[in-house]
Design an enzyme around this catalytic site. Sequence first.
Site: not given
Ligand code: KIV
Length: 259
Positions: A183, A45
């Site tokens: 998720e 992310s």
């Molecule tokens: O990329 C990310 O931050 C994640 C989390 C939301 C689990 O995969």
Amino acid sequence: MTVRVNQFFDWKQQGRPVAVLTAWDFMSGRIADQAGADIVLVGDSLAMVALGYETTLPLTFEEMLHHAKAARRGVDQALFVVDLPFLSYQVDISGAMRSAGRMLKEAGAQAVKVEGGYLRMAQTIEALVESGIPVMGHVGLTPQSVNLIGGFRKQGKSPEAADRILQEAIAIEKAGAFSIVLEHIPAELAKTITETLTITTIGIGAGQHCDGQVLVTADVLGLSDWQPPFAKRYVDLQEAGVDAARQFCEDVRSQAFPL
Ligand code: KIV
């Protein structure tokens, strides 16, 4: 106390909830670690929250490695887990081994996270675990498949889709993962998965019945322009930051700073 992967099995049995926060650099790693997170995850992310990409897809392995190395320097206590970016593990198992190995050797990761389930990913997870690399799985809304699933939408809403996600989670556990992110799936499905698996489930937008919860730290701190409906903003640092920076600009122009 430094957190290790084997602790999660005990914590699940004891019903002790697991708190996970993401990080993307030294400062966010330090904040998450000092806050007492059990796991600091350098999630991909970061492509969106730290690099301004629209999805996680453009993030390169080298960009991820660079950010993971920085975050590592801020983390002393939590288990340090790093996402493998899109296409750094899906092509073949040897590619996945190389990518995961580099994250451990060069960024000090103690585990890696991979998205997706079913046979192919289970084989990859099995090979990584056999080589001594702890793996966290990730099912439900898997952002690296955003083009396939047609947006960042809730998954597992029909009985067939829910069953598929349950089977994926079972395959990931069988392959040897120590935990799994669930998720944006219905809370009831997350409850079934949590009760079925012996490994730790970490929910995000998956209700209250998971063994732990994760949030993107930029959402917690109110630093992101957009956040998913299930995120919780504990403070608005973007507004406070812009106000403070604006005050500085005004002070320079009015010569109130420096005194
Ligand atoms: O990329 C990310 O931050 C994640 C989390 C939301 C689990 O995969």
